[in-house]
Design a protein around this motif. Structure first.
Motif, PDB file in Angstrom:
ATOM      1  N   ARG A   1       4.966 -12.846  10.467  1.00  0.00           N
ATOM      2  CA  ARG A   1       4.985 -11.321  10.288  1.00  0.00           C
ATOM      3  C   ARG A   1       5.752 -11.300  10.964  1.00  0.00           C
ATOM      4  NH1 ARG A   1      -0.272  -9.768  10.396  1.00  0.00           N
ATOM      5  NH2 ARG A   1       0.747  -8.564  12.533  1.00  0.00           N
ATOM      6  N   LEU A   2       6.249  -9.611  10.671  1.00  0.00           N
ATOM      7  CA  LEU A   2       7.383  -9.217  10.842  1.00  0.00           C
ATOM      8  C   LEU A   2       7.161  -7.735  12.313  1.00  0.00           C
ATOM      9  CD1 LEU A   2       8.695  -8.502   7.600  1.00  0.00           C
ATOM     10  CD2 LEU A   2       9.491 -10.639   8.987  1.00  0.00           C
ATOM     11  N   ARG A   3       8.572  -8.438  13.539  1.00  0.00           N
ATOM     12  CA  ARG A   3       8.190  -7.012  14.082  1.00  0.00           C
ATOM     13  C   ARG A   3       9.767  -6.117  14.136  1.00  0.00           C
ATOM     14  NH1 ARG A   3      11.099  -5.662  18.850  1.00  0.00           N
ATOM     15  NH2 ARG A   3      10.022  -3.985  20.469  1.00  0.00           N
ATOM     16  N   LEU A   4       8.657  -5.418  13.377  1.00  0.00           N
ATOM     17  CA  LEU A   4      10.168  -3.851  12.718  1.00  0.00           C
ATOM     18  C   LEU A   4      10.180  -3.260  13.591  1.00  0.00           C
ATOM     19  CD1 LEU A   4       7.964  -3.539   9.242  1.00  0.00           C
ATOM     20  CD2 LEU A   4      10.187  -5.289  10.099  1.00  0.00           C
ATOM     21  N   VAL A   5      11.803  -2.529  14.113  1.00  0.00           N
ATOM     22  CA  VAL A   5      11.711  -1.778  15.194  1.00  0.00           C
ATOM     23  C   VAL A   5      12.481  -0.139  14.022  1.00  0.00           C
ATOM     24  CG1 VAL A   5      13.959  -0.414  16.770  1.00  0.00           C
ATOM     25  CG2 VAL A   5      12.820  -3.125  16.648  1.00  0.00           C
ATOM     26  N   TYR A   6      11.268   0.460  13.834  1.00  0.00           N
ATOM     27  CA  TYR A   6      11.675   2.368  13.662  1.00  0.00           C
ATOM     28  C   TYR A   6      14.025   2.170  13.641  1.00  0.00           C
ATOM     29  CZ  TYR A   6       7.346   3.444  11.993  1.00  0.00           C
ATOM     30  OH  TYR A   6       5.705   3.161  11.976  1.00  0.00           O
TER      31      TYR A   6
ATOM     32  N   ASP B   1       8.301   0.550  17.770  1.00  0.00           N
ATOM     33  CA  ASP B   1       8.445  -0.658  16.511  1.00  0.00           C
ATOM     34  C   ASP B   1       7.077  -0.459  16.074  1.00  0.00           C
ATOM     35  OD1 ASP B   1       6.331  -1.270  18.344  1.00  0.00           O
ATOM     36  OD2 ASP B   1       7.243  -3.902  19.225  1.00  0.00           O
ATOM     37  N   PHE B   2       6.852  -1.487  14.881  1.00  0.00           N
ATOM     38  CA  PHE B   2       5.240  -1.754  14.178  1.00  0.00           C
ATOM     39  C   PHE B   2       5.365  -3.032  13.596  1.00  0.00           C
ATOM     40  CE2 PHE B   2       2.880  -1.129   9.968  1.00  0.00           C
ATOM     41  CZ  PHE B   2       2.119  -1.060  10.118  1.00  0.00           C
TER      42      PHE B   2
ATOM     43  N   ARG C   1      -0.092  -6.205  17.324  1.00  0.00           N
ATOM     44  CA  ARG C   1       0.921  -7.628  17.696  1.00  0.00           C
ATOM     45  C   ARG C   1      -0.181  -8.350  18.300  1.00  0.00           C
ATOM     46  NH1 ARG C   1       0.984  -7.299  23.182  1.00  0.00           N
ATOM     47  NH2 ARG C   1      -0.360  -5.486  23.997  1.00  0.00           N
ATOM     48  N   LEU C   2      -2.323  -7.929  18.181  1.00  0.00           N
ATOM     49  CA  LEU C   2      -2.083  -9.027  18.518  1.00  0.00           C
ATOM     50  C   LEU C   2      -3.048  -9.502  17.694  1.00  0.00           C
ATOM     51  CD1 LEU C   2      -4.595  -6.591  20.945  1.00  0.00           C
ATOM     52  CD2 LEU C   2      -2.396  -7.824  20.963  1.00  0.00           C
ATOM     53  N   ILE C   3      -3.519 -11.113  17.034  1.00  0.00           N
ATOM     54  CA  ILE C   3      -4.145 -11.835  16.665  1.00  0.00           C
ATOM     55  C   ILE C   3      -4.750 -12.269  17.450  1.00  0.00           C
ATOM     56  CG2 ILE C   3      -4.550 -13.887  15.167  1.00  0.00           C
ATOM     57  CD1 ILE C   3      -0.946 -13.155  14.400  1.00  0.00           C
ATOM     58  N   CYS C   4      -6.979 -12.087  17.412  1.00  0.00           N
ATOM     59  CA  CYS C   4      -7.524 -12.801  18.186  1.00  0.00           C
ATOM     60  C   CYS C   4      -8.718 -13.569  17.276  1.00  0.00           C
ATOM     61  CB  CYS C   4      -9.258 -11.424  18.042  1.00  0.00           C
ATOM     62  SG  CYS C   4      -7.767 -10.013  18.766  1.00  0.00           S
TER      63      CYS C   4
ATOM     64  N   LYS D   1      -3.314   0.851  11.936  1.00  0.00           N
ATOM     65  CA  LYS D   1      -2.637  -0.345  12.049  1.00  0.00           C
ATOM     66  C   LYS D   1      -0.875   0.511  13.262  1.00  0.00           C
ATOM     67  CE  LYS D   1      -3.277  -1.701   7.721  1.00  0.00           C
ATOM     68  NZ  LYS D   1      -3.558  -2.622   7.652  1.00  0.00           N
ATOM     69  N   GLY D   2      -1.665   0.618  14.323  1.00  0.00           N
ATOM     70  CA  GLY D   2      -1.215   0.856  15.824  1.00  0.00           C
ATOM     71  C   GLY D   2      -0.229   1.983  15.315  1.00  0.00           C
ATOM     72  N   HIS D   3      -1.201   2.776  15.010  1.00  0.00           N
ATOM     73  CA  HIS D   3      -0.532   4.002  15.157  1.00  0.00           C
ATOM     74  C   HIS D   3      -1.167   4.616  16.512  1.00  0.00           C
ATOM     75  CE1 HIS D   3      -0.030   7.903  14.625  1.00  0.00           C
ATOM     76  NE2 HIS D   3      -1.687   8.920  14.240  1.00  0.00           N
ATOM     77  N   LYS D   4      -0.182   5.386  17.198  1.00  0.00           N
ATOM     78  CA  LYS D   4      -0.662   6.226  18.996  1.00  0.00           C
ATOM     79  C   LYS D   4      -0.445   7.311  18.616  1.00  0.00           C
ATOM     80  CE  LYS D   4       1.629   2.130  21.421  1.00  0.00           C
ATOM     81  NZ  LYS D   4       2.325   1.883  21.972  1.00  0.00           N
ATOM     82  N   LYS D   5      -1.535   7.895  18.694  1.00  0.00           N
ATOM     83  CA  LYS D   5      -1.510   9.438  19.073  1.00  0.00           C
ATOM     84  C   LYS D   5      -0.944  10.659  20.046  1.00  0.00           C
ATOM     85  CE  LYS D   5      -4.778   8.015  18.623  1.00  0.00           C
ATOM     86  NZ  LYS D   5      -4.731   6.418  18.214  1.00  0.00           N
TER      87      LYS D   5
END
Length: 628
Positions: free
Chosen positions: A314-319, A328-329, A507-510, A585-589
């Motif tokens: 899993r990748l933590r991507l930073v714009y 990040d994403f 970022r959460l795995i449940c 997919k992590g999109h914030k308003k």
């Protein structure tokens, strides 16, 4: 094979050598859970010391290095951003009045401006969500206890081809014998004994020491891929002592003869098992690699991002434009949401040009061959056309399948799609699926498979009928033959447990359960949460993992929400449903001011062929009838 037992001789109290004593591990406090990864030991203490999670960006780090007296944020920037967003949320929430009804939140879509205006509500409930789902301590959760107490069944490792050992799990099953540390022993050094697998749950196995017969008093769970698990014969080859457990030591006078009798004809792990585990956990993506990834604030375009870290693939991507590296994403390296640099130009995808004119030192473009490949398609004959109708999983609310329209046809089989009744005039909320995506379906798919189809927002002629809708809109349905009909033998069954990414907060795995299967389409339910949070996911999605994956890779697992936490958050839960259903997919308003700034952004441009993005892992299909 059993020479290792001889090294103990008759007197087990004197079986340790100077070499053995050097390997003695200092005891850790019993209240600290241990996660082992490639032989290293990581401790995750309680909230008073050790690790902490930033309440703004989700970054996990050493607590003492965190900012503020309460250690809630990883940096000054996060602390200020949190404070600023909380103020915006408070003001805008009062201006917006009462939220819509529960039914409207779940079943109805809103125009882009309304979606982004909901940012205030999302920010206002973000911390409550973190407390109930993101920040639940993993210390109180055990997969073994959870499975034993409820007689659950976990999905086999072979169901997850992208996970470690997913393609080479082999015949590991019940009754396989292995050599493991003997914890029922008073010796000062680490010693081993042979145990048999009683039950498998993903990577985890319920083990019973040889000699206990039908006595389950000392049965224990462990991760088969752990560094202390070995095939029978490893101790003899390595010069390690085999010592019978103290509880049953009196049962036999000749343990070597007992082992020979018990193990003759029994199965064990392959001799190179640990090597295969290690090799399967090597990942080609490295920090500082540049990729193109979907813009989490605008579904219709991509942006350049840099790999910040890699955990279990899993990748933590930073714009790239994020100065404080908090924008990040999260996604898997095989996700259809990331692409090589230049992908947007090659297929005509809308792309947000970066303010950074040249690469930063140390950053380099990811080789194209590392990305997931999509199936080649022939667009020369009968093909998808603009205006054709279909059914599609809504990326802003993954629990629903909606009436949708093809808005643009791009190169290499990519399609821009919009949800009917909720599209912005400028197409800024269109999203892209590949023609073989498992997230798009022909007209009538939901009806045939008894899935509730979400009609266009504002459509009043209910129940919804495709025949009437096509006639009223003067549209045609996309031909069934254009959809991919491949159905792999995935091995999933209803009721199986697994670990799944919450795609609304990636970022959460449940802890999760498969609750429905429509051929290759899985309905994923997050244990302890209401059905509104369920997600439709493809069986080959890289966002699904076997039980024990988080422990194996060192990633934090989010346990099921408790009844008390759900009740305490009942008021904010309604707002949370709204926020979750509108994330991508992590999109914030965004706030209204942010929306205006983005819409006036002059750096957003399109290539000649249009815009697109891929949302699948594997092939999409059309099915004639529902599986029983």
């Amino acid at each position: 094979m059993f020479d290792g037992y001889d090294s103990c001789s008759e007197d087990t109290s004197s079986s340790s050598s100077s070499e053995e004593s050097e390997e003695e591990v200092a005891p850790l406090p019993s209240n600290l859970p241990i996660i082992k990864n490639n032989g290293q030991v990581y401790t995750y203490p309680d909230g008073k010391s050790g690790m902490a999670t930033c309440e703004m960006c989700g970054m996990v780090g050493v607590r003492d290095a965190f900012y503020s007296k309460t250690k809630r944020f990883c940096s000054v920037s996060c602390s200020r951003s949190y404070s600023s967003n909380s103020k915006k949320a408070s003001i805008l929430a009062r201006l917006q009045g009462k939220p819509p009804t529960k039914k409207a939140k779940v079943l109805q879509k809103q125009p882009l401006v309304a979606k982004l205006a909901a940012y205030a509500q999302y920010q206002a409930t973000l911390q409550n969500q973190a407390k109930t789902k993101a920040a639940v301590s993993v210390e109180g959760f055990s997969w073994g206890n959870y499975i034993n107490s409820n007689s659950f069944i976990a999905a086999p490792v072979a169901c997850f081809k992208h996970a470690p050992m997913g393609t080479c799990w082999g015949d590991i099953s019940e009754n396989v014998r292995i050599e493991v540390p003997n914890t029922d022993c008073s010796l000062p050094t680490k010693v081993f004994w042979i145990a048999g697998i009683i039950k498998l749950a993903g990577y985890n196995a319920l083990l019973r020491y040889e000699g206990f017969e039908n006595d389950s008093s000392l049965d224990f769970w462990c991760n088969i891929c752990g560094s202390d698990i070995h095939p029978v014969g490893w101790c003899a080859a390595s010069g390690k002592p085999l010592v019978p457990p103290r509880t049953v030591q009196h049962k036999y006078t000749n343990w070597k003869a007992f082992l020979v009798k018990r193990l003759t004809g029994a199965k064990t792990l392959p001799p190179d098992f640990s090597q295969k585990v290690s090799e399967s956990m090597q990942y080609p993506f490295k920090p500082c690699m540049r990729v193109e990834v979907v813009d989490k604030r605008h579904l219709c375009r991509t942006r350049v991002a840099v790999v910040e870290s890699v955990i279990g693939g899993r990748l933590r991507l930073v714009y790239e434009e994020s100065e404080d590296r908090t924008d990040d994403f999260w996604c898997h390296m095989h996700s259809p949401l990331i692409h090589h640099i230049g992908w947007s130009r090659s297929i005509g995808h809308r792309f947000k040009r970066s303010d950074i004119t040249k690469k930063q030192d140390g950053h380099f473009d990811t080789p194209p061959h590392l990305f997931a490949k999509v199936k080649e398609v022939d667009q020369s004959g009968e093909w998808f056309k603009e205006g054709m109708k279909l059914e599609a999983i809504d990326p802003l609310n993954l629990s629903t399948i909606c009436v949708a329209t093809i808005r643009k046809v791009l190169a290499d089989g990519f399609l821009m799609i919009g949800i009917d009744g909720s599209e912005a005039a400028d197409g800024s909320d269109w999203f892209c699926y590949h023609a073989t995506s498992p997230s798009i379906f022909p007209v009538g798919f939901c009806e045939i498979n008894m899935i509730e189809l979400t009609p266009p927002r504002g459509y009043t002629k209910l129940p919804f009928k495709w025949f009437d809708y096509l006639r009223e809109t003067g549209s045609i349905a996309a031909p069934v033959k254009l959809f991919n009909k491949d159905v792999p033998n995935h091995g999933f069954r209803v009721g199986m447990k697994l670990e799944a990414v919450d795609l609304m907060e990636p970022r959460l795995i449940c802890v999760a359960t498969v609750t429905r299967i429509i051929h290759r389409l899985l309905r994923i339910h997050f244990d302890g949460w209401e059905e509104e949070y369920d997600q439709w996911v493809d069986c080959e999605s890289p966002d699904l993992y076997p039980v024990g994956w988080c422990q194996l890779t060192g990633y934090q697992l989010q346990p099921p929400a408790s009844q008390s936490s759900r009740e305490s958050q009942s008021a904010s839960s309604k707002q949370k449903k709204k926020a979750k259903s509108q994330q991508y997919k992590g999109h914030k308003k965004m706030t209204t001011s942010q929306l205006k700034e983005e819409l006036l952004d002059g750096e957003d441009y399109s290539f000649l062929q249009g815009a697109s993005d891929q949302e699948s892992n594997g092939s999409a299909t059309f099915y004639i009838k529902q599986e029983p």
